[in-house]
Design an enzyme around this catalytic site. Structure first.
Site, mmCIF file in Angstrom:
data_model
loop_
_atom_site.group_PDB
_atom_site.id
_atom_site.type_symbol
_atom_site.label_atom_id
_atom_site.label_comp_id
_atom_site.label_asym_id
_atom_site.label_seq_id
_atom_site.Cartn_x
_atom_site.Cartn_y
_atom_site.Cartn_z
ATOM 1 N N GLU A 42 41.573 22.904 10.171
ATOM 2 C CA GLU A 42 40.382 22.661 9.524
ATOM 3 C C GLU A 42 39.714 21.501 9.483
ATOM 4 O O GLU A 42 40.305 20.249 9.632
ATOM 5 C CB GLU A 42 40.452 23.092 8.101
ATOM 6 N N CYS A 102 36.342 15.174 7.055
ATOM 7 C CA CYS A 102 37.929 14.961 7.080
ATOM 8 C C CYS A 102 38.328 15.802 8.398
ATOM 9 O O CYS A 102 38.189 16.882 8.493
ATOM 10 C CB CYS A 102 38.524 15.318 6.129
ATOM 11 N N CYS A 149 52.461 20.257 11.206
ATOM 12 C CA CYS A 149 52.878 18.545 11.109
ATOM 13 C C CYS A 149 54.416 18.750 10.975
ATOM 14 O O CYS A 149 54.854 19.555 10.285
ATOM 15 C CB CYS A 149 52.204 18.292 9.760
ATOM 16 N N CYS A 193 55.935 16.708 4.507
ATOM 17 C CA CYS A 193 56.122 16.312 2.924
ATOM 18 C C CYS A 193 56.086 17.514 2.169
ATOM 19 O O CYS A 193 55.585 18.437 2.257
ATOM 20 C CB CYS A 193 54.738 15.414 3.049
ATOM 21 N N CYS A 204 53.048 18.971 0.621
ATOM 22 C CA CYS A 204 51.896 19.148 1.273
ATOM 23 C C CYS A 204 52.032 20.829 2.214
ATOM 24 O O CYS A 204 53.156 20.883 2.788
ATOM 25 C CB CYS A 204 51.871 18.053 2.476
ATOM 26 N N CYS A 226 42.289 18.377 -1.125
ATOM 27 C CA CYS A 226 43.142 17.957 -0.290
ATOM 28 C C CYS A 226 44.683 18.646 -0.563
ATOM 29 O O CYS A 226 45.022 19.037 -1.501
ATOM 30 C CB CYS A 226 43.325 16.439 -0.989
HETATM 31 S S1 SF4 Z 1 51.065 14.918 4.152
HETATM 32 FE FE1 SF4 Z 1 51.363 16.836 5.388
HETATM 33 S S2 SF4 Z 1 49.873 16.434 7.065
HETATM 34 FE FE2 SF4 Z 1 50.319 14.313 6.241
HETATM 35 S S3 SF4 Z 1 52.169 13.712 6.937
HETATM 36 FE FE3 SF4 Z 1 52.929 14.698 5.216
HETATM 37 S S4 SF4 Z 1 53.297 16.778 5.890
HETATM 38 FE FE4 SF4 Z 1 52.114 15.847 7.644
#
Ligand code: SF4
Length: 388
Positions: free
Chosen positions: A93, A106, A113, A117, A120, A349
């Site tokens: 996106e 953005c 990823c 995290c 996230c 976000c």
């Molecule tokens: S916040 Fe999400 S996109 Fe960013 S590094 Fe951590 S897991 Fe990856």
């Protein structure tokens, strides 16, 4: 069959080399670059100041192709979100956030990823693949010229620029897709392309320490660090990369980066998680971290968490976020609380192509896109919206 070179994949030096291979002088590369990145041209016949012989050569050997748009939504607050196809069932996106004096885009650098995290939703998908230069810069190319087309603004350097700021804060860890990310950054800054100032381009990282140092030498732009915790034990659980590059190393890297950065501060992003990292003691630990014997000039951006079921986390209450901000501000640290934008289109976000349930919908939409393409053939052209 000859594979076409996607000219969106080439940085200025590579475009000069490519023109050289075609027997053309370096100034042709500049002309070509302006057509692509300033006029949004994808049709070589439209490039009227290029010799016809060159245009004919390009038509058989090159293409200018950005990722195809799968869906395009505009929020009540003007935030616009595109879902773009990056092949093999993957989509990322791109989000445009208009404000009074600027327009921020953005963009994503990876499909999925690997950092994972805890707060996230992108991380919950796992890592799919790195985006190419053309797929990264193609998001800016697509968005700038889609916005102009929608508003009836002419392409070209004289038309009002829609995107004044870029943040690499979408899907993925940009410093784990280093070369394509830096090539895309160089195109953003190039005067014959987008001509953005280094101060208006921000790369956000979860803290890949060696690559922060490398970026300071290769292409220093404004730096944001996803901090989210005030001590190593807490950060190890929230940002697993911290086990490899703990806070002391990360803070050292930030100090080193500032010697080359276009801004004299690092932005620390801090996702506010109810009962996890939002206590007064965490705010005081942060102050000690950045103002101790070896300070890091910085600003804090507090981000109200956007909950998703798999996280098991909830958003801090607004009064708690305000109290936390006040402790930082009382210590003289510039602190902002991020305004939530595009909530109604899942563009806030932490929701970028990442909601696990949305991932399923991506697959649904892509299936529909294929059905539509089969039904309408190649004339179907650019897909702006697929009802779902
Ligand atoms: S916040 Fe999400 S996109 Fe960013 S590094 Fe951590 S897991 Fe990856």
């Amino acid at each position: 069959m000859t594979t076409l070179t996607n000219l969106l994949d080439l940085d200025p030096a590579q475009l000069v080399a490519y023109c050289g291979e075609l027997g053309e002088k370096p100034f042709r590369a500049k002309q070509l670059q302006r057509w692509i990145h300033q006029f949004g041209a994808s049709d070589f016949d439209a490039m009227t100041d290029l010799a016809k012989s060159l245009r004919d050569k390009l038509k058989t050997r090159a293409t200018i192709t950005a990722p195809a748009i799968i869906s395009d939504h505009t929020s009540a607050d003007g935030t616009r979100k595109w879902l773009v196809d990056v092949g093999n069932g993957n989509a990322v996106e791109t989000v445009y956030i208009p404000e009074e004096n600027r327009g921020t885009l953005c963009i994503s650098t990876q499909a999925g990823c690997a950092v994972n995290c805890r707060f996230c939703s992108t991380g919950k998908q796992g890592f799919n693949r790195n985006l190419s230069v053309g797929e990264i810069i193609g998001q800016l190319w697509m968005a700038e010229f889609e916005l102009r087309r929608t508003k009836g603004i002419a392409p070209g350097p004289k038309g009002e620029r829609q995107i004044t700021n870029v943040v690499m804060m979408g899907m993925g860890e940009p410093l784990l897709n280093y070369e394509p990310t830096v090539t895309a950054l160089k195109l953003m800054l190039d005067d014959n392309a987008y001509g953005l100032s280094r101060r208006r381009v921000t790369l956000s990282t979860s803290g890949v320490v060696p690559m922060i140092d490398k970026l300071s030498q290769d292409c220093p732009v404004a730096l944001a660090v996803s901090l989210h915790a005030s001590n190593d034990a807490l950060r190890d659980g929230l940002v697993p990369l911290n086990r490899k590059y703990p806070l002391r190393e990360l803070m050292d890297a930030c100090r080193r980066y500032l010697a080359f950065a276009p801004r004299d501060f690092i932005t620390f992003e801090y996702c506010m998680l109810d009962g996890v990292n939002d206590g007064d003691q965490h705010a005081r630990e942060l102050i000690a971290l950045v103002q101790g014997s070896n300070p890091v000039p910085c600003k804090f951006n507090l981000i109200p968490f956007n909950p998703f079921p798999e996280s098991g986390l909830t958003r801090s209450q607004n009064p708690r976020i305000k109290a936390f901000a006040q402790i930082l501000m009382d210590a003289g640290i510039v602190t902002t609380i991020r305004k939530t934008r595009g909530d109604d289109i899942d563009a806030a976000c932490g929701q970028l192509a990442g909601e696990v349930k949305d991932r399923t919908r991506v697959q649904e939409r892509m299936k529909k896109m294929t059905e539509y393409q089969e039904k309408f053939g190649k004339d179907f052209g650019r897909i702006v919206e697929i009802s779902s």
